[in-house]
Design a protein around this motif. Structure first.
Motif, short mmCIF file in Angstrom:
data_model
loop_
_atom_site.label_atom_id
_atom_site.label_comp_id
_atom_site.label_asym_id
_atom_site.label_seq_id
_atom_site.Cartn_x
_atom_site.Cartn_y
_atom_site.Cartn_z
N LEU A 194 0.83 -1.20 0.00
CA LEU A 194 0.00 0.00 0.00
C LEU A 194 0.87 1.26 0.00
O LEU A 194 0.67 2.18 0.79
N ALA B 72 -6.15 1.76 2.20
CA ALA B 72 -6.69 0.52 1.64
C ALA B 72 -8.17 0.68 1.29
O ALA B 72 -8.90 1.42 1.94
N ASN B 73 -8.58 -0.03 0.23
CA ASN B 73 -9.97 -0.08 -0.20
C ASN B 73 -10.55 1.28 -0.54
O ASN B 73 -11.71 1.56 -0.25
N GLN B 74 -9.75 2.14 -1.15
CA GLN B 74 -10.15 3.50 -1.48
C GLN B 74 -9.54 3.94 -2.80
O GLN B 74 -8.60 3.34 -3.30
N THR B 75 -10.06 5.04 -3.33
CA THR B 75 -9.37 5.78 -4.38
C THR B 75 -8.65 6.92 -3.68
O THR B 75 -9.27 7.71 -2.96
N THR C 46 -8.74 10.91 0.26
CA THR C 46 -9.63 9.91 -0.36
C THR C 46 -10.98 10.52 -0.71
O THR C 46 -11.92 9.79 -1.01
N VAL D 155 -5.92 3.55 -6.92
CA VAL D 155 -7.01 2.71 -6.44
C VAL D 155 -6.39 1.51 -5.72
O VAL D 155 -5.44 0.90 -6.21
N THR D 156 -6.96 1.19 -4.56
CA THR D 156 -6.42 0.09 -3.76
C THR D 156 -7.50 -0.92 -3.38
O THR D 156 -8.68 -0.61 -3.39
N ASP D 157 -7.04 -2.12 -3.06
CA ASP D 157 -7.91 -3.09 -2.41
C ASP D 157 -7.39 -3.24 -0.98
O ASP D 157 -6.70 -2.35 -0.49
N GLY D 158 -7.65 -4.33 -0.33
CA GLY D 158 -7.24 -4.49 1.06
C GLY D 158 -5.76 -4.69 1.28
O GLY D 158 -5.26 -4.50 2.39
N THR E 252 -4.26 -1.45 -6.98
CA THR E 252 -4.83 -2.16 -8.13
C THR E 252 -4.77 -1.33 -9.40
O THR E 252 -4.85 -1.88 -10.50
#
Length: 122
Positions: free
Chosen positions: A38, A68-71, A86, A103-106, A110
């Motif tokens: 991250l 995490a899990n955000q733009t 964010t 863009v992220t995942d956990g 990504t």
């Protein structure tokens, strides 16, 4: 830096706004890239604030944490400081240079989307 190399950003897509910022970016420079997990790196670049008639060099940042899990939105403000959040880029009329959304995942990044302004020769 040579004034002959100056390139002015155009504001047609609201990628640049009231400060009338210009760039002298280095060709081929990577502005945002994955640093692992991250984290991202933001590259070094030069820019010129036309309204203040002042040159700046953004020194770059390594291992900048992202949420995490955000733009995540990245930009440089008129004081030459990297900013991120964010919730989105600053509104029109707030001086800034948009760089990227990340863009992220956990567990990692990504996607990195280039949001740099379009430039044309002045």
């Amino acid at each position: 830096m040579s004034m002959g190399a100056q390139r002015r950003f155009e504001d047609g897509v609201d990628e640049l706004n009231a400060a009338n910022l210009n760039t002298l970016g280095r060709p081929g420079n990577v502005w945002a890239r994955l640093a692992g997990g991250l984290f991202v790196d933001i590259g070094t670049f030069d820019w010129y604030d036309h309204s203040a008639a002042e040159y700046f060099t953004y020194a770059g940042t390594t291992n900048q944490a992202v949420v995490a899990n955000q733009t995540n939105y990245f930009w440089v403000d008129s004081s030459n400081a990297l900013q991120t959040n964010t919730t989105g880029f600053p509104s029109a009329g707030t001086s800034h240079i948009r760089l990227a959304t990340v863009v992220t995942d956990g567990v990692g990044v990504t996607a990195i989307n280039d949001k740099r302004p379009l430039a044309s020769l002045a």
